[in-house]
Design an enzyme around this catalytic site. Structure first.
Site, PDB file in Angstrom:
ATOM      1  N   GLU A  31      20.430  24.974  85.421  1.00  0.00           N
ATOM      2  CA  GLU A  31      21.611  25.385  85.451  1.00  0.00           C
ATOM      3  C   GLU A  31      21.178  25.836  87.276  1.00  0.00           C
ATOM      4  O   GLU A  31      21.783  24.894  88.533  1.00  0.00           O
ATOM      5  CB  GLU A  31      21.680  26.253  85.474  1.00  0.00           C
ATOM      6  CG  GLU A  31      23.002  26.636  84.153  1.00  0.00           C
ATOM      7  CD  GLU A  31      22.285  25.897  82.940  1.00  0.00           C
ATOM      8  OE1 GLU A  31      21.240  25.532  82.930  1.00  0.00           O
ATOM      9  OE2 GLU A  31      22.589  25.296  81.272  1.00  0.00           O
TER      10      GLU A  31
ATOM     11  N   HIS B 109      29.059  32.772  75.501  1.00  0.00           N
ATOM     12  CA  HIS B 109      29.604  31.624  75.056  1.00  0.00           C
ATOM     13  C   HIS B 109      31.339  32.234  75.240  1.00  0.00           C
ATOM     14  O   HIS B 109      32.198  31.283  74.671  1.00  0.00           O
ATOM     15  CB  HIS B 109      29.842  30.622  74.153  1.00  0.00           C
ATOM     16  CG  HIS B 109      28.749  29.871  74.084  1.00  0.00           C
ATOM     17  ND1 HIS B 109      27.221  30.877  74.048  1.00  0.00           N
ATOM     18  CD2 HIS B 109      28.296  28.811  74.177  1.00  0.00           C
ATOM     19  CE1 HIS B 109      26.279  30.201  73.559  1.00  0.00           C
ATOM     20  NE2 HIS B 109      26.653  28.672  74.161  1.00  0.00           N
TER      21      HIS B 109
END
Lengths: 321, 325
Positions: free
Chosen positions: B60, B129
């Protein structure tokens, strides 16, 4: 590279960097440079040897020790010095200072106060150039301090996968501020890490501008030909403290520094020039005087330039300010 | 007007802009042939190929930093985080680099980059999440932060983002991705910094974001039957934030409730409350009230998960209470 002119240009660029840095060090002690000032003294051969192969439209992403990269890429010394003096005429219009020099007009895409991101950004520029189907190349300059950062791993890996036209130039000056590289790396041979990412890794004498010039020339040609990135490890040494005004002998000895001064990249090229006869001492002295005059004028320009208007302090936060 | 899900609406925006502008490319995990975990790039790989629909390693920080360099040099990256939680490793690249480079370069380098990902609690996704990070990003100068709640707005806002020279965080609540709504065909742009007045009303102003807009709409229906008239405002973008629409509404109603699934401390609700207390104080007939998600990591088990998010019932009661003050 057997012709005289390119040698002289390398000499001129290294001399310009050296004399600018010495001027800035003096100005820092006089209070003209307001923030930190990390000089490139001793490392001039690397920016010079690499940038000699770059076109105006190629781009460079640099570090906190970035004055040399900026000058070698073509930044006007007046704009460099004015920026460090905090003036409106500086390359970042007084918004950046030493560690945030920006001059996209000459392909200088920023020096940075954070260690690592330049590696990723150069990979991104390489991605752009490939997508846009140009043969431009991107260069990331970074120190040995950056190679144990995740950005090095992630950036080199992606550049390796996608064969991006990038040079990753590690300037191994052997200390991350004051932490010896030998204490920071399980495998201290940075060049060997190229293999882990599927790219050539080449170890060089970073104080030998001709060696850097030759290796960088091959790496740039590979990048332009679509053959992907190269990792260059240039072993060097900074002969001034990490930052101006800092102490220097708690982590290294005076003798070490003096010993490395004898391996000065400028002296080395000078000796080579005189031994091989491609330049006379008079020609080199003349060149040095010319460069000194340019630096002195740049200093005067910086000192006489206007301060930025405080009313503009929040301009340019967004594209439409 | 035809009805599309938000997922389809944003895909239409991205698809249209990619056809129009060859400098746009997408980076992310599984956004190539797979078409994105949330179908964000469904079908685009076949048109544009792997260079413009680039599957990345799980790096990322790496691909956000790469996108920064790309945006500086003539292309327009779209970074698809999948879940916004995943990109916290790249926060330095966003906050220290992407947000600051236009400023540091005195405006000579633009930063046309879209950073998109899912936010929000639901689906028993638990805490890695389900975060909402918009208030965090909205604090930093240099970033635009978009939090759509309606499919039509999402299409218009993403199109604007893809034509904008500033970096845009485009944060899509997972629980609204599948909700349908009217979506204009063809070119459709929604300006940043313009709130949407979802319901006109006269008794109380409610400002809500993302999924909370839908829950507040349900509350409006319930309260309407009882004769309580709610004005519901969806800011749509929180950086820039539309001050005028909120202040105008409070001047009309005299009462303000802010409903935000994200944390209360230092959040966008606190910012809106401070704005109204500062500029709209004389218009207030009651204290400003806030409803927020609980200040806790998101739990997994459904009854625990439900307990940390404001429900329609809680919102309805909070509005009633405010009207009684």
């Amino acid at each position: 590279m057997q012709e005289k002119q390119p040698f002289l240009e390398l000499y001129r660029t290294m001399m310009l960097i050296r004399l600018c840095e010495e001027r800035l060090a003096k100005s820092h002690s006089r209070g003209l440079v307001h923030g930190a000032c990390h000089t490139y003294v001793g490392q001039e051969a690397i920016a010079t040897g690499v940038s000699a192969h770059l076109r105006l439209e190629d781009v460079v992403f640099s570090t906190h020790r970035g004055h040399g990269h900026a000058l070698a890429k073509g930044l006007d010394p007046r704009q460099l010095i004015a920026e460090l003096y905090g003036r409106e005429t500086g390359c970042s219009r007084g918004r950046g200072g030493s560690m945030h020099l920006f001059a996209p007009e000459v392909g200088l895409m920023g020096t940075s106060g954070i260690v690592g991101p330049c590696i990723l950004q150069a990979a991104g520029a390489g991605y752009s150039f490939k997508l846009l189907k140009t043969d431009r190349v991107a260069v990331a300059f970074f120190g040995d301090g950056a190679v144990n950062n995740g950005a090095f791993h992630e950036g080199l890996n992606m550049a390796g996968i996608w064969k991006l036209p990038v040079l990753f130039v590690c300037e191994n000056n052997q200390f991350a501020t004051e932490v010896p590289f030998a204490c920071s790396a399980g495998n201290p041979r940075v060049a060997h890490r190229g293999a882990a990412y599927g790219m050539p890794g080449i170890e060089l004498d970073g104080n030998d501008v001709l060696a850097v010039h030759t290796a960088a020339g091959e790496a740039v040609a590979r990048a332009r030909n679509g053959e992907g990135p190269t990792l260059l490890e240039c072993i060097t040494y900074r002969t001034r403290p990490h930052s101006e005004g800092m102490g220097d002998f708690t982590y290294r000895t005076r003798e070490d520094v003096e010993q490395w001064k004898t391996r000065c990249p400028i002296l080395k090229l000078k000796r080579h020039a005189l031994e091989t006869g491609w330049a006379s001492i008079e020609a080199l002295d003349t060149l040095e005087r010319e460069v000194a005059a340019v630096v002195e004028l740049a200093h005067e320009f910086g000192e006489q330039s206007d301060w930025p208007n405080p009313a503009t302090a929040t301009h340019h936060v967004y594209a439409s300010h | 007007m035809r009805q599309l899900t938000m997922m389809k609406a944003t895909l239409e925006a991205l698809s249209g802009e990619m056809a129009r502008n060859p400098a746009i490319f997408v980076l992310g995990e599984g956004i190539g042939k797979r078409g994105g975990n949330f179908n964000t790039t469904s079908g685009l790989f076949d048109f544009h190929g792997p260079q413009r629909l680039r599957d990345t390693p799980i790096s990322e920080r790496g691909f956000v930093g790469l996108a920064c360099g790309a945006a500086m040099t003539g292309t327009r990256p779209v970074v698809d985080f999948m879940f916004a939680d995943f990109v916290l490793d790249a926060a330095g690249e966003i906050i220290n680099q992407i947000a600051k480079i236009q400023y540091m370069s005195s405006g000579r380098i633009k930063m046309p980059i879209v950073l998109r990902g899912c936010i929000g609690i639901g689906h028993a996704a638990a805490t890695h999440h389900s975060g909402s990070y918009y208030s965090l990003y909205a604090q930093f100068p240099g970033l635009r932060v978009v939090v759509p709640s309606m499919p039509g707005d999402a299409k218009g806002l993403l199109t604007t983002a893809l034509r904008c020279d500033d970096p845009v965080l485009f944060l899509e609540h997972r629980e609204v991705l599948g909700l349908k709504g009217p979506v204009p065909e063809g070119d459709h742009l929604v300006e940043f910094g313009k709130a949407s007045v979802m319901r006109q009303g006269s008794d109380v102003t409610v400002v809500a974001l993302a999924l909370m807009v839908h829950k507040a709409l349900a509350a409006c229906d319930i309260l309407e039957r009882d004769g309580i008239s709610v004005e519901l405002i969806d800011p749509r973008t929180i950086a820039p934030l539309d001050h005028d629409t909120i202040l105008r509404s409070v001047a009309k109603t005299g009462r303000l409730l802010i409903v935000d699934e994200a944390f209360a401390p230092c959040g966008i609700g606190a910012e809106i409350a401070a704005l109204v207390a500062d500029v709209g104080f004389d218009e207030l007939d009651a204290p400003i009230r806030r409803l927020n998600g609980a200040h806790t990591p998101t739990p997994y088990s459904p009854p625990l998960e439900t307990a940390v998010v404001p429900s329609t019932e809680i919102i309805t009661q909070a509005i009633r209470d405010l009207c009684d003050e």
